[in-house]
Design an enzyme around this catalytic site. Structure first.
Site: not given
Length: 653
Positions: A316, A412
């Site tokens: 990421e 998240c």
């Protein structure tokens, strides 16, 4: 460094044609929906188990831990969003639920102050043994942020006292004293949270702890490798290189020596947020300079036109300067939320509209792209180009989705969007001395104190649709101050009407603001009309993926082509240089939001490709078509289909 104060969330009421609907969605849809998700009551959605983990840890239920190692943080972020909502509007039902969650967390807390359901339930006795991967300090940080927000909103101390005990316990574990662990978390978050705890309690120890965690990062020998050896070389996430790839967690160098954005994008901007906080609190010029270097690298070389950051799925992560593929983009919603956190801190430290410009870009594009228009479905990843036919077949695109999801195993992003939008009022204005800065043009009412006098400013905004904004000042007595109005980076000229006169302004001052200084009296008004043409944006020539292409932007919105309007094979479309645009509204999109239409061409084959994959004698024919562009944030709300932000441009003949 002259730090600027943002107006408190409780002193701002948003009433805006565009944003009020998002605030309503957060209050009436997102926070209730996410509460149901946290309790595993959303049919067909990925189970969370987050609340049940706390119930098991508190002894209320029997069972085993379920979920990601950082599952606790979803509860904390939900609670923080609820706190911001309670700060702006009383809601006894929501407060009762939140109080119940806090009681549950307090029951689960160990006698020494420790709170983490994963280690309490699944690996008791192995606390602090895998800081690189297991997010203990990250979860602690989110709980601290929730506690400080809830204390500010309600005055209730139960959770604040609990996290203070937890932080005090952490202080006995970490430090440079003999016998303490000289480590730090693999995912930055505790650092910025401890600054908030310091602000809420006045305890200087928490500020020192934040500085400690930042200062330990990047020291040699490398702590993560030392603890890996110590625990027998086991890994929690063997598919990732959290232990040995030090840049992944920005621990490859001491933070003051880092000048390029490396590794996991969310970790980087959370770390930078804390660095800016420490620079402000301690007047540390060296730390501020490190923040500036990282900021400049992000926004000038590693940020998408939508305000997304993180161009690679593996880790990421950021990759290299100007490497910004649209179809492979990660651009995690959380990363843009974190970029906004960082930008806000930089704005408070260094008066420059360029920080607010990035807040606006990320907010109006990537952040709200991360949620559906009805507030119940979410994107984790925000690509700039999507072709559904390859999804699920080409593993390089496994992270890309053509439709938003109800929930995630790693959830998240939805609560991160909720807590940002619930606290949106804090980003609109800031006050420094005798100057009120308008950072975002979002309608509503703010009560503040400037030049020692209470002042009310009402903003009426049709900024998102028409570029028109007006302000009205109310003061108990005449007061002299400066109203500083940000000139957005997309605007070349604004008409400003005040005090019976009108003028056209084409540039702000050195900081990018239009400053109106006068003795203000109740009833004084200012009107703004921002020029809002459709702009043909081009990427830096070193961005190979956008070379010879353009993206459209009008006002704060970046636009895209979608299959629902333009059919399949968007890559065949071209926009001629001379095409003019017409504006219209699309049913189902937010009020006032415009779609764009222009004459274009589609390149098609003359035929003869039945059996051949490549030919030397083929030519393209040009079909005249009408192209429709919609705001990027609104894509994927009308079914699965192709999407592209960038389109080829045809030169004039």
């Amino acid at each position: 460094m002259n730090q600027t104060e943002s107006a408190a969330n409780r002193n701002i009421q948003i009433n805006d044609p565009f944003w009020s609907e998002y605030i309503r969605l957060v209050r009436e849809v997102m926070v209730p929906y996410q509460w149901e998700a946290l309790n595993d009551r959303i049919e067909g959605a990925e189970p969370s188990h987050a609340i049940r983990n706390f119930k098991i840890a508190a002894g209320r239920e029997e069972g085993e831990f379920y979920g990601m190692v950082f599952q606790d943080s979803d509860v904390a972020k939900w609670l923080e969003a609820a706190a911001y909502l309670l700060e702006t509007k009383r809601d006894p039902a929501l407060e009762e639920i939140a109080d119940g969650v806090i009681e549950l967390i307090a029951e689960a807390q160990r006698g020494d102050g420790y709170i983490n359901t994963y280690f309490m339930l699944k690996e008791p006795g192995r606390e602090w043994s895998d800081l690189a991967e297991c997010h203990e300090l990250y979860c602690a940080g989110h709980l601290i942020e929730a506690a400080t927000a809830y204390f500010r909103a309600t005055g209730k101390r139960k959770l604040l006292d609990a996290v203070s005990r937890f932080a005090d316990y952490i202080d006995t574990i970490f430090g440079t004293d003999p016998g303490k662990l000289q480590g730090y978390d693999g995912h930055q978050e505790i650092e910025l949270a401890l600054v908030k705890l310091h602000q809420a309690t006045g305890n200087e120890k928490y500020l020192r702890m934040s500085s400690y965690f930042l200062g330990q990062r990047g020291r040699k020998p490398h702590y993560f490798e030392e603890e890996w050896e110590k625990r027998g070389r086991t890994l929690h996430f063997p598919q990732l290189s959290m232990v040995h790839d030090h840049s992944y967690s920005q621990s490859h160098l001491p933070v003051r020596e880092q000048d390029t954005a490396e590794g996991h994008a969310v970790r980087l901007v959370y770390m930078c947020t804390a660095m800016a906080d420490i620079a402000a609190a301690t007047q540390d010029a060296g730390m501020l300079e490190a923040c500036r270097k990282l900021w400049d690298n992000i926004v000038s070389k590693r940020m998408y036109i939508t305000g997304g950051i993180g161009s690679m799925e593996q880790g990421e992560s950021f990759t290299a300067d100007y490497d910004l593929p649209g179809d492979l983009a990660y651009a995690e919603t959380c990363a843009s939320v974190g970029l906004i956190f960082f930008a806000r801190r930089m704005l408070q430290l260094h008066r420059s509209s360029r920080y607010a410009d990035v807040i606006e870009r990320a907010l109006y594009n990537t952040v709200i792209s991360g949620m559906s228009l009805d507030g119940t479905r979410f994107f984790y990843v925000n690509p700039l180009e999507v072709y559904p036919e390859v999804l699920g077949r080409n593993k390089n695109y496994n992270h890309v989705k053509a439709e938003r999801q109800g929930w995630f195993s790693c959830a998240c992003c939805p609560p991160n969007v909720a807590r940002l939008l619930a606290s949106l009022g804090e980003y609109i204005y800031s006050v420094q001395g005798d100057t009120v800065y308008t950072e975002l043009y979002i309608g509503g009412r703010v009560e503040t104190v400037v030049a020692g006098q209470p002042v009310v400013i009402e903003q009426h905004s049709r900024y998102a649709s028409e570029g028109r904004v007006s302000f009205e000042v109310t003061a108990e007595q005449p007061v002299t101050f400066t109203l500083a109005l940000r000139l957005p980076d997309w605007c070349d000229a604004v008409e400003v009407a005040a005090g019976g006169t009108s003028r056209i302004i084409t540039s702000g001052d050195d900081d990018g603001y239009i400053r109106l200084t006068r003795e203000w009296q109740s009833g004084d008004k200012v009107e703004l009309a921002f020029a809002m043409p459709v702009k043909r944006m081009k990427g830096h020539p070193l961005i190979r993926q956008t070379f010879s292409k353009i993206a459209l932007q009008r006002g704060p919105f970046v636009y895209c082509l979608e299959e629902a309007d333009n059919g399949k094979r968007l890559y065949q479309l071209r926009l001629p240089e001379e095409s003019e645009f017409t504006l219209s509204e699309e049913g189902g999109f937010p009020e006032g939001v415009k779609t764009l239409a222009a004459d274009g061409t589609r390149l098609t084959s003359a035929g003869g490709w039945d059996r051949e994959l490549y030919r030397s004698d083929s030519s393209w024919t040009r079909e005249q078509v009408r192209l429709t562009f919609i705001p990027y944030f609104a894509w994927a709300n009308r079914g699965v289909g192709e999407m592209s932000v960038w389109v080829g441009e045809e030169a004039k003949k």
